[in-house]
Scaffold this motif. Structure first.
Motif, PDB file in Angstrom:
ATOM      1  N   MET A 336      -5.529  -6.571   0.558  1.00 35.83           N
ATOM      2  CA  MET A 336      -5.349  -6.282  -0.864  1.00 35.83           C
ATOM      3  C   MET A 336      -4.814  -7.471  -1.739  1.00 35.83           C
ATOM      4  SD  MET A 336      -3.537  -3.038  -2.233  1.00 35.83           S
ATOM      5  CE  MET A 336      -3.955  -1.987  -1.338  1.00 35.83           C
ATOM      6  N   ARG A 337      -3.952  -8.174  -1.090  1.00 34.10           N
ATOM      7  CA  ARG A 337      -3.165  -9.209  -1.996  1.00 34.10           C
ATOM      8  C   ARG A 337      -4.530 -10.277  -2.388  1.00 34.10           C
ATOM      9  NH1 ARG A 337       1.022 -10.342   2.458  1.00 34.10           N
ATOM     10  NH2 ARG A 337       2.086  -8.137   2.432  1.00 34.10           N
ATOM     11  N   SER A 338      -5.392 -10.616  -1.697  1.00 36.25           N
ATOM     12  CA  SER A 338      -6.349 -11.537  -2.208  1.00 36.25           C
ATOM     13  C   SER A 338      -7.751 -10.710  -2.618  1.00 36.25           C
ATOM     14  CB  SER A 338      -6.765 -12.447  -1.266  1.00 36.25           C
ATOM     15  OG  SER A 338      -6.862 -12.048   0.198  1.00 36.25           O
ATOM     16  N   ALA A 339      -7.714  -9.195  -2.758  1.00 41.67           N
ATOM     17  CA  ALA A 339      -8.886  -8.690  -3.156  1.00 41.67           C
ATOM     18  C   ALA A 339      -9.553  -9.113  -4.272  1.00 41.67           C
ATOM     19  CB  ALA A 339      -8.933  -7.212  -3.027  1.00 41.67           C
ATOM     20  N   ASN A 343     -13.051 -11.407  -5.334  1.00 39.16           N
ATOM     21  CA  ASN A 343     -14.277 -10.613  -5.962  1.00 39.16           C
ATOM     22  C   ASN A 343     -14.825  -9.538  -5.116  1.00 39.16           C
ATOM     23  OD1 ASN A 343     -14.593 -11.651  -8.347  1.00 39.16           O
ATOM     24  ND2 ASN A 343     -15.647 -13.547  -7.538  1.00 39.16           N
ATOM     25  N   GLU A 344     -13.616  -8.885  -4.351  1.00 42.34           N
ATOM     26  CA  GLU A 344     -14.089  -7.715  -3.620  1.00 42.34           C
ATOM     27  C   GLU A 344     -14.093  -6.373  -4.203  1.00 42.34           C
ATOM     28  OE1 GLU A 344     -11.467  -7.866  -0.123  1.00 42.34           O
ATOM     29  OE2 GLU A 344     -11.840 -10.187   0.214  1.00 42.34           O
ATOM     30  N   LEU A 345     -13.462  -6.328  -5.623  1.00 42.71           N
ATOM     31  CA  LEU A 345     -13.400  -5.118  -6.247  1.00 42.71           C
ATOM     32  C   LEU A 345     -14.511  -4.940  -7.128  1.00 42.71           C
ATOM     33  CD1 LEU A 345      -9.370  -5.214  -6.812  1.00 42.71           C
ATOM     34  CD2 LEU A 345     -10.789  -3.852  -4.863  1.00 42.71           C
ATOM     35  N   ALA A 346     -14.501  -3.650  -7.529  1.00 45.52           N
ATOM     36  CA  ALA A 346     -15.585  -3.660  -8.662  1.00 45.52           C
ATOM     37  C   ALA A 346     -15.069  -2.062  -9.191  1.00 45.52           C
ATOM     38  CB  ALA A 346     -16.926  -3.179  -8.143  1.00 45.52           C
ATOM     39  N   ILE A 385      -1.244   3.012  -0.611  1.00 46.39           N
ATOM     40  CA  ILE A 385      -1.022   2.009   0.057  1.00 46.39           C
ATOM     41  C   ILE A 385      -0.489   0.891  -1.206  1.00 46.39           C
ATOM     42  CG2 ILE A 385      -1.330  -0.102   1.523  1.00 46.39           C
ATOM     43  CD1 ILE A 385      -3.068   1.630   3.210  1.00 46.39           C
ATOM     44  N   ALA A 386      -1.329   0.883  -2.034  1.00 49.47           N
ATOM     45  CA  ALA A 386      -1.310  -0.002  -3.312  1.00 49.47           C
ATOM     46  C   ALA A 386       0.185   0.386  -4.046  1.00 49.47           C
ATOM     47  CB  ALA A 386      -2.249  -0.045  -4.122  1.00 49.47           C
ATOM     48  N   VAL A 393       0.569  -2.235  -9.744  1.00 49.38           N
ATOM     49  CA  VAL A 393       0.469  -2.497 -11.137  1.00 49.38           C
ATOM     50  C   VAL A 393      -0.640  -3.800 -11.577  1.00 49.38           C
ATOM     51  CG1 VAL A 393       2.036  -3.899 -12.637  1.00 49.38           C
ATOM     52  CG2 VAL A 393       3.163  -2.141 -11.132  1.00 49.38           C
ATOM     53  N   LYS A 394      -0.684  -4.522 -10.479  1.00 51.36           N
ATOM     54  CA  LYS A 394      -1.731  -5.935 -10.697  1.00 51.36           C
ATOM     55  C   LYS A 394      -3.189  -4.946 -10.682  1.00 51.36           C
ATOM     56  CE  LYS A 394      -3.125  -9.642  -7.882  1.00 51.36           C
ATOM     57  NZ  LYS A 394      -2.949 -10.088  -6.566  1.00 51.36           N
ATOM     58  N   LEU A 395      -3.335  -4.067  -9.675  1.00 49.63           N
ATOM     59  CA  LEU A 395      -4.540  -3.621  -9.652  1.00 49.63           C
ATOM     60  C   LEU A 395      -4.967  -2.781 -10.819  1.00 49.63           C
ATOM     61  CD1 LEU A 395      -5.239  -2.120  -6.058  1.00 49.63           C
ATOM     62  CD2 LEU A 395      -5.985  -4.215  -6.752  1.00 49.63           C
TER      63      LEU A 395
END
Ligand code: C2E
Ligand code: MG
Ligand code: MG
Length: 592
Positions: A336-339, A343-346, A385-386, A393-395
Motif C-alpha cells: 500500500m505504501r507505494s500504491a 498508479n495502482e489505485l483508481a 489495514i490502512a 489519511v494519505k489514501l
C-alpha cells in the motif's frame, strides 16, 4: 574520650605557594581537642579501630544509636570488622585490599531491635603509619534508608502499572524473553494469553472512569489470587491484560486456564451501589521455544483481535491460518505504501438513483486497487489495514482530490449530480488537518460543500472521541453534508444520531439483501427507516439487486436507491459517458 591522630602530613618545600599545603596548615592550626570535638559532633557514626579491629575511638553518634543490634564499645572488637575479618585468610585479603585501595565502601541492610530495617552506607579508610603499615581503620556509617527507599520505589515504578500494581508491558516482555531462553532446550511449552475486556469503553461511559478504574483493579486482584499457576500476570495497556504460563505441555491445560479466566470475568463485580457483569476475549499464542518474545506477543494480540471479531466471551488460539492472514495483512500494508506512486489505485463511481424517477442524483466514490503481485484487493480488506497502519489519511486525501477533480468536470458540463465520499473515523481524528484539507480542495476546484457528501460509519459515533465531535460540528457549521453509512451493523447509538445534523441514513446492504427471506431483518429495516423519518433524515437503501427489494424499499419510502439493479461501480470515464448519453437523451426528448 581518646583521639590520637597518628598521621601527620608532610609539608612540602613550596609550602608558601602550594594551595594544598596551605589547606593542611589551616587544619593543623586547629588544636587536636577541637578536631576531636568536631568529629564527635558530626551526624554520622565514626569509629576508629586499631589494625586488629579493636575500637579505639567511637564518636557520640556511633555510641548513641541504641537500637543497633550490636553496640560499639571502646576497647572491644568492632562487630562489623569482627564479622568481616573472620578467619586468617579472609582477614589477610580484606586488610591488604583495604591498604591498597585506601577506601572501601558498601551498603548494607540492618535489622534494628524493633525489627524494622535500615539501610546504611559503610565507608572504611585505611590509615598507615610512616612506614606504610596499617595502623588504624576508620569506619564511617550513615543512614541511607530514605535514599534507598526512593531508589527502590523508582525501580518498582519502572516495572509496575500504577493503577493495578501488576507488572507492566516492558517487564512482561523481559520476563517472556527469559522464559523463552530457559525453556527453549526443554520439551516444555509456553502459553501467552492476551485478555481484552469486552466493551470496556461502554462500562466507562455508563458508570464513569472511577468505576472503570476500580473494575480494572478488582480484575487484577481476581486474576492474581485465582490463577496461581500463572508465571506472570501483567497489564498490557488500557483494558488489556497479559498472562504467561510456563511448562504447558498440552493444549488442554491452556483450555483449563481459559475456562477459569472466563469464570473470573463472568462473576459479578460488586461496588457500593451497583454490580457489573463483564466478559473477556482471549488470544493465545503457544511456543515450545525458539520464538521471539515480541512476535509471540504480536501473535497473541492478533488472536485476540480475531476473538473480538467473533463476539464477546470468545477465545482464539493463534495458528497457521491466522498466521497466513497476518502475513497477507503485512504484505498488503507494505504494498500500500507505494500504491499511489505506482498508479495502482483508481476511484470508481456507483450511481445512486432517485427512488421515484430513477434519475441519477449522486454517485458514491469507491476505491479500487490492483497490485501486480497481489491482484485485485477489495476495499473491505485493505481499508481496515490502512486504518490500522495510519495510511488511510494519505489514501483518503488522494481519494478526495480525485473526486473533487471529477466533480469539477461534471460542473463544467453542468451535469446535475454530486459525489458521495467515504471518510474513515481515523481521518477525522486529525480534525484541523481534515477540515483544512477538505476546505482547501473545495476552493482549489471551485466547488462548494453542496457538491460533496461525506459518508461516515457508526463506529465513529461509538468511539465518542471529542475530536470526532468537534470535527463534525466544524464541518456541519461549514454547511457540509453527512450520511451515516452501513446503519444498523455496528452499535447504533440513537443519542449521537440525534446529536448531530446528519442529512442521510444509508441502510446497510446486509439488511436489504435479507428483507425477502428474514422476517427479523425486515422488521429491523422498517424500524431503521422509521428512525430516519423521525429525525428528518433522507434514506438511501444500499445493495438493491432485485425488483422485489426495490418494491420493499419503496414501501419504506426510501428516497434513494443504490444497487446492482440499477448500476454497478464504474470508472469515472464510464460514468462520464453514461451521464453524457443520458443528458443527450433528455435533450432529444425535450426537443420532441
Ligand atoms: P460502503 O461505503 O458501504 O460502499 C458500498 C459497498 O456496497 C461497495 O462495496 C459497493 O460496491 C457495494 N454494493 C453496492 N451495491 C451493491 C449491490 O447491489 N450488491 C452488492 N453485493 N454490493 C453492492 P465496495 O466497493 O467493495 O466497498 C466496500 C467498503 O469499502 C465500502 O462500503 C466502504 O466502507 C469502504 N470503502 C471503499 N472506498 C473507500 C474510500 O475511498 N475510503 C474509505 N474510508 N472507505 C472506502
Ligand atoms: Mg459508503
Ligand atoms: Mg455502506
Amino acid at each position: 574520650m581518646l583521639f590520637q591522630p597518628t598521621h601527620r602530613p608532610v609539608i612540602c618545600a613550596e609550602r608558601a605557594s602550594c594551595v594544598k599545603c596551605e589547606q593542611v596548615e589551616i587544619v593543623n592550626t586547629l588544636p587536636v581537642a577541637v578536631i576531636a570535638k568536631i568529629v564527635d559532633e558530626v551526624a554520622l557514626s565514626v569509629v576508629i579501630t586499631d589494625h586488629q579491629g579493636i575500637i579505639r575511638y567511637a564518636n557520640r553518634h556511633a555510641t548513641s544509636v541504641t537500637d543497633l543490634p550490636q553496640q560499639r564499645q571502646v576497647n572491644e572488637t568492632d562487630p562489623l570488622l569482627d564479622e568481616l575479618l573472620i578467619g586468617e585468610q579472609n582477614k589477610a585479603i580484606i586488610l591488604s585490599s583495604l591498604i591498597k585501595q585506601k577506601r572501601w565502601q558498601f551498603d548494607q541492610k540492618i535489622v534494628l531491635h524493633d525489627d524494622t530495617t535500615q539501610w546504611e552506607r559503610v565507608s572504611m579508610s585505611a590509615i598507615s603509619d610512616d612506614e606504610g603499615k596499617l595502623c588504624h581503620i576508620v569506619i564511617y556509617r550513615h543512614d541511607i534508608t530514605e535514599e534507598r527507599n526512593s531508589l527502590e520505589q523508582l525501580f518498582y515504578n519502572s516495572r509496575h502499572d500504577r493503577l493495578t500494581k501488576l507488572v507492566n508491558k516492558d517487564f512482561c516482555i523481559e520476563q517472556l524473553q527469559k522464559s523463552l531462553a530457559t525453556f527453549s532446550s526443554d520439551n516444555c511449552n509456553i502459553a501467552l494469553l492476551v485478555l481484552d475486556i469486552d466493551n470496556f469503553h461502554v462500562i466507562n461511559e455508563a458508570h464513569g472512569y472511577s468505576i472503570g478504574d476500580q473494575l480494572l483493579k478488582d480484575i487484577a486482584a481476581r486474576l492474581t489470587t485465582q490463577l496461581p499457576t500463572a508465571k506472570l500476570i501483567g497489564r498490557l495497556s488500557g483494558d488489556k491484560f497479559i498472562l504467561l504460563f510456563n511448562g504447558v505441555n498440552a493444549l488442554y491445560s491452556v483450555l483449563d486456564n481459559i475456562e477459569t479466566i472466563q469464570r473470573i470475568f463472568n462473576r459479578e463485580f460488586e461496588f457500593t451501589d451497583r454490580s457489573i457483569l463483564t466478559s473477556v476475549c482471549i488470544g493465545v499464542s503457544l511456543s515450545s521455544g525458539g520464538s521471539d518474545a515480541i512476535q509471540l506477543l504480536r501473535d497473541a494480540d492478533s488472536a485476540v483481535h480475531h476473538a473480538k471479531a467473533s463476539g464477546k466471551n470468545s477465545y482464539v488460539i493463534f495458528n497457521e491460518q491466522l498466521k497466513h492472514g497476518v502475513l497477507r495483512s503485512s504484505q498488503i500494508e507494505v504494498a500500500m505504501r507505494s500504491a499511489i506512486s505506482n498508479n495502482e489505485l483508481a476511484v470508481y463511481f456507483q450511481p445512486i438513483v432517485d427512488s421515484h424517477s430513477g434519475q441519477i442524483v449522486c454517485a458514491e466514490a469507491l476505491l479500487r486497487w490492483h497490485n501486480p503481485a497481489l491482484g485485485w484487493i477489495s476495499p473491505a480488506e485493505f481499508i481496515p489495514i490502512a486504518e490500522q497502519s495510519g495510511q488511510i489519511v494519505k489514501l483518503g486525501n488522494w481519494v478526495l482530490e480525485q473526486v473533487c477533480q471529477q466533480v469539477a468536470q461534471w460542473r463544467q458540463l453542468a451535469l446535475p449530480l454530486y459525489a458521495c465520499v467515504n471518510v474513515s473515523a481515523v481521518q477525522l481524528i486529525e480534525h484541523y488537518q481534515f477540515y483544512a484539507t477538505f476546505m482547501a480542495l473545495l476552493e482549489r476546484y471551485d466547488l462548494t460543500s453542496a457538491d460533496l457528501e461525506l459518508e461516515v460509519t457508526e463506529s465513529l459515533m461509538l468511539d465518542n472521541d471529542e475530536r470526532h465531535a468537534e470535527t463534525l460540528q466544524q464541518l456541519i457549521a461549514a454547511q457540509c453534508r453527512f450520511a451515516i453509512d452501513d446503519f444498523g451493523t455496528g452499535f447504533s447509538s440513537l443519542k449521537t444520531l440525534s446529536q448531530f445534523e446528519f442529512h442521510k441514513l444509508k441502510i446497510d446492504k446486509s439488511f436489504i439483501q435479507n428483507v425477502l427471506t428474514s422476517k427479523r431483518d425486515r422488521s429491523v429495516t422498517q424500524a431503521i427507516a422509521q428512525i430516519a423519518k423521525t429525525l428528518d433524515m433522507q434514506i438511501t437503501a444500499e445493495g438493491v439487486e432485485t425488483d422485489e427489494m426495490l418494491q420493499f424499499c419503496k414501501s419504506l419510502e426510501c428516497d434513494f436507491i443504490q444497487g446492482f439493479l440499477f448500476y454497478k461501480p464504474m470508472t469515472a470515464k464510464a460514468l462520464f459517458a453514461l451521464l453524457q448519453q443520458q443528458a443527450s437523451m433528455l435533450e432529444t426528448n425535450e426537443a420532441r
